[in-house]
Enzyme design. Structure first.
Site: not given
Ligand SMILES: Cc1ncc(COP(=O)(O)O)c(C=O)c1O
Length: 406
Positions: A119, A362, A196, A199, A222
């Site tokens: 991401h 993203c 990360d 998910q 999430k």
């Molecule tokens: C794998 C992953 N990393 C990071 C993020 C960023 O999360 P946030 O927007 O809550 O900071 C997301 C959000 O969709 C994500 O799916």
């Protein structure tokens, strides 16, 4: 379906009242009544600023806030609550991490390794760090199913590597990554490793001690909690060596005119008034998850995702991307409809009351690698049922007709 999951749509007022099929939980989940009630209750009876007051209301708010830190530590099996830093979300966690790690551990010429499946929030902070410190950013390649190519680990992660940061599950395509292999290689060369968990933590048991990762980032929104709250887990001995990301109120021990000393971790990393009510609401979300049981959530979503994968893949003119083996897939199905732009797919489905995400999610470097300008993404949570998938499939059959194709 797994009958241990007794919670249904009725526990989620928004989707229940609007009678929608909500299939965008990878972007954010809806909140159960108990989280909404906890937020109201906190504001009605316990709100005050934390760590500052000698009066009982402030002490009560402080205790509630710190209680959640313990809950988060329990959820991810951290050694201590001092290893849990509250942030604004995964993005904020990675910005904090890249800044503080950069100040404390990264020198010119050091290598930082991420993967092509990240991401943007696990890409841009490392790009900025590499620029700032004269470090070198490298990428682990992925295969056509967005899986990190394990055979390449030894070539990319070398003695020069200081830091590795990879996602556990791709948000865009849903592929589960072989993070244990990545961690093993990072350890071999003495590099730090961050994961990360945006998910993964909402959907499966993540045990930071068993994985032996140094850092883990994820977001409350999430996993049934409020927006504006996230977590950075870090091993205490590393956090203690790291420079704070932000400075100011609350994170200090003593302040002199030209020098100051900092509070112990994790407070050192939480400058200013935090999102107290958000953290309290997050505590209720963790209670909700614990009541259901994370293993039950995993089993339930796995069965639903398998059902969705098989049904959507069987439709004419539709191509599902990512892992074909269901064990390598999180609760995400990303797909393309022949001749139809993903935004048009999502707009047509909105007419049927179905909420889906369309775009690059993203993850532009990943989409470029897979040769996909964008996709439509359905993502699931425990309030979804097989009937939701049936409705999605029936509606998908109509998409091309709406746009004049046969
Ligand atoms: C794998 C992953 N990393 C990071 C993020 C960023 O999360 P946030 O927007 O809550 O900071 C997301 C959000 O969709 C994500 O799916």
């Amino acid at each position: 379906m797994n009958d241990k999951i007794t919670w249904g749509k009725s526990q989620f007022p928004l989707i229940n009242n609007k009678e929608i099929v909500y299939l965008d939980s990878a972007a954010t989940t809806q909140k159960p009544s108990m989280v909404i009630a906890r937020l109201a209750e906190y504001n009605e009876s316990s709100h005050a600023n934390i760590h500052r007051g000698a009066y009982s209301l402030s002490i009560e708010a402080t205790d509630l806030y710190d209680e959640v830190r313990k809950k988060v530590a329990g959820l991810i099996s951290a050694k201590s609550k001092d290893e849990i830093i509250f942030t604004k979300g995964t993005t904020d966690s990675f910005n904090l991490l890249a800044f503080s790690v950069g100040e404390s551990f990264i020198n010119e010429g050091d290598e930082i390794v991420i993967s092509l499946a990240e991401h943007h929030s696990n890409i841009l902070p490392w790009q900025a760090l590499a620029r700032r410190r004269g470090a070198v950013l490298k990428y682990l390649p992925v295969d056509d199913e967005a899986r990190i190519i394990v055979d390449e680990l030894e070539n990319i992660i070398t003695e020069k590597t200081k830091f590795v940061s990879v996602t556990m599950v791709s948000n865009a395509i849903g592929t589960v990554q072989a993070v244990r292999e990545v961690i093993r290689r990072a350890r071999e060369v003495g590099a730090f490793i961050a994961l990360d968990g945006a998910q993964s933590v909402p959907h499966m048991k993540v045990d930071v001690q068993d994985l032996d990762c140094d850092f883990l980032a994820f977001s409350a929104h999430k996993m049934f909690g409020p927006t504006g709250v996230g977590v950075l887990y870090g091993k205490k001995e590393l956090l203690e060596q790291m420079e704070p990301y932000q400075t100011g109120g609350d994170m200090i021990e003593y302040v002199e005119l030209f020098e100051s000393s900092y509070a112990p971790v994790p407070t050192k990393f939480e400058a200013g008034t935090p999102n107290i009510e958000g953290v309290v609401g997050f505590g209720a979300a963790i209670d909700f998850i614990n009541e259901l049981g994370i293993e039950n959530i995993y089993d339930f979503e796995k069965e639903l995702t398998k059902y969705a994968y098989e049904k959507i893949s069987a439709l004419d003119h539709i191509m599902v991307h990512g892992a074909r083996n269901i064990d390598d897939r999180g609760s995400v199905i990303s797909f393309s409809v022949e001749d139809v732009h993903p935004h048009d797919v999502a707009t047509v489905l909105d007419n049927y009351g179905i909420c889906l995400r369309a775009g690059h999610h993203c993850a532009q470097p990943l989409m470029k690698r897979l040769g996909l300008p964008s996709t439509t993404r359905a993502s699931f949570s425990i309030y979804n049922k097989k009937e939701d998938i049936d409705k999605l499939c029936e509606s998908l059959k109509e998409v091309r007709r709406w746009l004049g194709y046969s």
